[in-house]
Design an enzyme around this catalytic site. Structure first.
Site, PDB file in Angstrom:
ATOM      1  N   LYS A  45      20.474  52.447  24.330  1.00 19.16           N
ATOM      2  CA  LYS A  45      20.145  51.511  23.246  1.00 19.16           C
ATOM      3  C   LYS A  45      18.944  52.028  22.447  1.00 19.16           C
ATOM      4  O   LYS A  45      18.911  51.956  21.219  1.00 19.16           O
ATOM      5  CB  LYS A  45      19.888  50.101  23.788  1.00 19.16           C
ATOM      6  CG  LYS A  45      21.145  49.376  24.233  1.00 19.16           C
ATOM      7  CD  LYS A  45      22.165  49.241  23.092  1.00 19.16           C
ATOM      8  CE  LYS A  45      23.457  48.584  23.529  1.00 19.16           C
ATOM      9  NZ  LYS A  45      24.468  48.547  22.450  1.00 19.16           N
ATOM     10  N   SER A  73      19.459  45.517  22.294  1.00 17.96           N
ATOM     11  CA  SER A  73      19.208  44.637  23.441  1.00 17.96           C
ATOM     12  C   SER A  73      17.719  44.555  23.748  1.00 17.96           C
ATOM     13  O   SER A  73      16.979  45.505  23.536  1.00 17.96           O
ATOM     14  CB  SER A  73      19.958  45.192  24.661  1.00 17.96           C
ATOM     15  OG  SER A  73      19.484  44.597  25.848  1.00 17.96           O
ATOM     16  N   TYR A  95      21.464  52.515  30.604  1.00 19.98           N
ATOM     17  CA  TYR A  95      21.950  51.621  29.534  1.00 19.98           C
ATOM     18  C   TYR A  95      20.859  51.425  28.489  1.00 19.98           C
ATOM     19  O   TYR A  95      21.084  51.594  27.287  1.00 19.98           O
ATOM     20  CB  TYR A  95      22.384  50.270  30.123  1.00 19.98           C
ATOM     21  CG  TYR A  95      22.565  49.210  29.071  1.00 19.98           C
ATOM     22  CD1 TYR A  95      21.636  48.189  28.916  1.00 19.98           C
ATOM     23  CD2 TYR A  95      23.642  49.259  28.192  1.00 19.98           C
ATOM     24  CE1 TYR A  95      21.786  47.242  27.918  1.00 19.98           C
ATOM     25  CE2 TYR A  95      23.796  48.310  27.196  1.00 19.98           C
ATOM     26  CZ  TYR A  95      22.864  47.305  27.062  1.00 19.98           C
ATOM     27  OH  TYR A  95      23.002  46.367  26.077  1.00 19.98           O
TER      28      TYR A  95
HETATM   29  C1  WQD Z   1      19.323  36.517  34.376  1.00 16.56           C
HETATM   30  C2  WQD Z   1      18.488  35.917  35.506  1.00 16.56           C
HETATM   31  C3  WQD Z   1      18.464  37.261  37.502  1.00 16.56           C
HETATM   32  C4  WQD Z   1      22.726  36.724  38.418  1.00 16.56           C
HETATM   33  C5  WQD Z   1      21.097  41.515  31.492  1.00 16.56           C
HETATM   34  C6  WQD Z   1      20.868  42.900  30.991  1.00 16.56           C
HETATM   35  C7  WQD Z   1      20.497  42.863  29.537  1.00 16.56           C
HETATM   36  C8  WQD Z   1      21.517  42.081  28.748  1.00 16.56           C
HETATM   37  C9  WQD Z   1      21.699  40.679  29.331  1.00 16.56           C
HETATM   38  C10 WQD Z   1      23.008  43.658  27.718  1.00 16.56           C
HETATM   39  C11 WQD Z   1      17.652  36.966  36.252  1.00 16.56           C
HETATM   40  C12 WQD Z   1      19.138  35.919  37.766  1.00 16.56           C
HETATM   41  C13 WQD Z   1      21.490  36.661  37.794  1.00 16.56           C
HETATM   42  C14 WQD Z   1      22.914  36.136  39.694  1.00 16.56           C
HETATM   43  C15 WQD Z   1      20.614  35.442  39.692  1.00 16.56           C
HETATM   44  N1  WQD Z   1      22.753  42.770  28.702  1.00 16.56           N
HETATM   45  N2  WQD Z   1      20.449  36.027  38.435  1.00 16.56           N
HETATM   46  N3  WQD Z   1      21.831  35.517  40.302  1.00 16.56           N
HETATM   47  O1  WQD Z   1      19.332  40.747  33.900  1.00 16.56           O
HETATM   48  O2  WQD Z   1      18.198  39.198  32.233  1.00 16.56           O
HETATM   49  O3  WQD Z   1      19.883  40.808  31.426  1.00 16.56           O
HETATM   50  O4  WQD Z   1      22.065  40.853  30.710  1.00 16.56           O
HETATM   51  O5  WQD Z   1      22.359  43.866  26.732  1.00 16.56           O
HETATM   52  O6  WQD Z   1      20.436  44.171  29.065  1.00 16.56           O
HETATM   53  O7  WQD Z   1      19.771  43.443  31.696  1.00 16.56           O
HETATM   54  O8  WQD Z   1      20.614  38.880  32.772  1.00 16.56           O
HETATM   55  O9  WQD Z   1      22.146  37.147  33.590  1.00 16.56           O
HETATM   56  O10 WQD Z   1      21.901  39.305  34.939  1.00 16.56           O
HETATM   57  O11 WQD Z   1      20.037  37.638  34.923  1.00 16.56           O
HETATM   58  O12 WQD Z   1      19.654  34.868  40.242  1.00 16.56           O
HETATM   59  O13 WQD Z   1      24.021  36.174  40.310  1.00 16.56           O
HETATM   60  O14 WQD Z   1      19.360  35.359  36.488  1.00 16.56           O
HETATM   61  O15 WQD Z   1      17.621  37.626  38.602  1.00 16.56           O
HETATM   62  O16 WQD Z   1      16.412  36.347  36.612  1.00 16.56           O
HETATM   63  P1  WQD Z   1      19.407  39.929  32.676  1.00 16.56           P
HETATM   64  P2  WQD Z   1      21.269  38.256  34.084  1.00 16.56           P
END
Ligand code: WQD
Length: 334
Positions: A153, A125, A149
């Site tokens: 990884k 990741s 997490y």
């Molecule tokens: C994306 C953007 C949030 C939800 C995570 C893990 C990473 C990988 C992928 C495993 C950010 C914003 C999100 C919401 C929002 N997983 N957001 N409202 O955090 O980049 O990555 O998932 O490998 O390890 O960290 O993905 O989709 O949670 O967030 O505004 O309800 O959307 O702040 O900018 P993230 P995400």
């Protein structure tokens, strides 16, 4: 025919990789404990592929389950998806994450070694890069964990890096997977309230959730909201096929980003999803989420150079395929 074991193969990325491997002429076996996947996924894979699906309901933490798979099938390579992957949950249950993700990998490697199987693709990741201003991020960027997490990884990658060169290893660092299969018969399927942006917006679009909460609009980004490198899950699956082919054909290990190198903001995604589903999507701005970074995008050059991989599908394709999947599910539930 070359036969591949997918641990966690009934999950979101695993099931899409299953179909891409079958499409590419591989034979595939699934091992899944169904802790984070629906029990009817193998049947849906059979309906889509038109081929018998070989699936063991078992756990990478159970050595007997693993030995049974290797005894029943001559496996040429393994793609290891089976792991826990929720950053916020890992903060609450660090031991659970280390046991499953590190213990599970070590158990799998021991069973593979005993069965003389030493080709493995590891599901890693972008989280291994931590919070960095270097964007897009190259693979030689230092690794630093910002959650248990991420620690699991990095530990997994370092364990694989210690193996002798009789092993051939593909480490794939995913950025933000999104979208669903073109058949709209499989996709991201979370019962509870999703942590990730795309599945959350999907639930708003089908009316299961009232509105999207945008975590912060005061980042140093064009519209102030978080920017990520979203990659279509079918592109991601294609990347796994190319990684396996490279391991089997060259005998050389690789570590590559699977991303597009392009960034999309939260509001870009809201607009794209709104376009895909033909509705305005209710959203409100809230403070930043702990642990979030402003921008996370991956340099895609290595995947192209080493594997010939290039993401083909757009953010619009991700949203359209996600909408077809969730609205179809909605229809089926009636
Ligand atoms: C994306 C953007 C949030 C939800 C995570 C893990 C990473 C990988 C992928 C495993 C950010 C914003 C999100 C919401 C929002 N997983 N957001 N409202 O955090 O980049 O990555 O998932 O490998 O390890 O960290 O993905 O989709 O949670 O967030 O505004 O309800 O959307 O702040 O900018 P993230 P995400």
């Amino acid at each position: 025919m070359t036969k591949i074991l997918l641990t966690g193969g009934a999950g979101y990325i695993g099931s899409h990789t299953y179909l891409a491997l079958i499409q590419s002429g591989f034979e595939v076996v699934i091992l899944d404990n169904f802790s984070n996947s629906k029990s009817d996924v193998p049947r849906r894979l059979q309906d889509i592929s038109g081929k018998m699906v070989y699936c063991f309901n078992g756990d990478v933490l159970d050595r007997t389950d693993l030995d049974n798979v290797f005894a029943a099938h001559k496996i040429d390579g393994v793609v290891h998806f089976a792991a826990k992957k929720a950053v916020s949950e890992s903060v609450v249950k660090p031991l659970d994450y280390m046991h499953n993700n590190i213990g599970g990998l070590l158990n799998l490697l021991a069973a593979m070694d005993a069965a003389d199987v030493r080709n493995i693709v590891f599901s890693s990741s972008a989280t291994v890069y931590g919070d960095t201003d270097v964007q897009p991020i190259p693979e030689d960027h230092p690794r630093t964990y910002t959650s248990p997490y991420a620690f699991t990884k990095i530990a997994g990658e370092q364990i694989l890096e210690q193996l002798p060169n009789t092993w051939v290893v593909g480490i794939l660092r995913y950025f933000n997977p999104a979208g669903a299969h073109k058949s709209a018969m499989i996709g991201e399927d979370s019962e509870d309230i999703p942590n990730n942006l795309l599945p959350y917006i999907a639930k708003v679009a089908v009316g299961e959730l009232a509105e999207l909460v945008v975590f912060g609009d005061d980042y140093d980004t064009p519209d102030g909201t978080g920017v990520r490198d979203y990659i279509h899950v079918e592109d991601l699956a294609d990347g796994h096929v190319l990684s396996l082919k490279s391991l089997l054909e060259t005998g050389e290990s690789h570590t590559v980003n699977l991303g597009t190198g392009e960034g999309s903001s939260v509001l870009d995604v809201v607009a794209a999803y709104s376009e895909a589903c033909g509705k305005d999507l209710a959203h409100t701005i809230a403070p930043r989420r702990d642990g979030d970074v402003a921008v996370l995008t991956g340099l895609p050059e290595q995947a192209k150079a080493r594997l010939g991989f290039e993401a083909k599908r757009s953010l619009g394709d991700m949203c359209k395929s996600s909408w077809a999947w969730v609205s179809g599910q909605r229809r089926n539930k009636r």
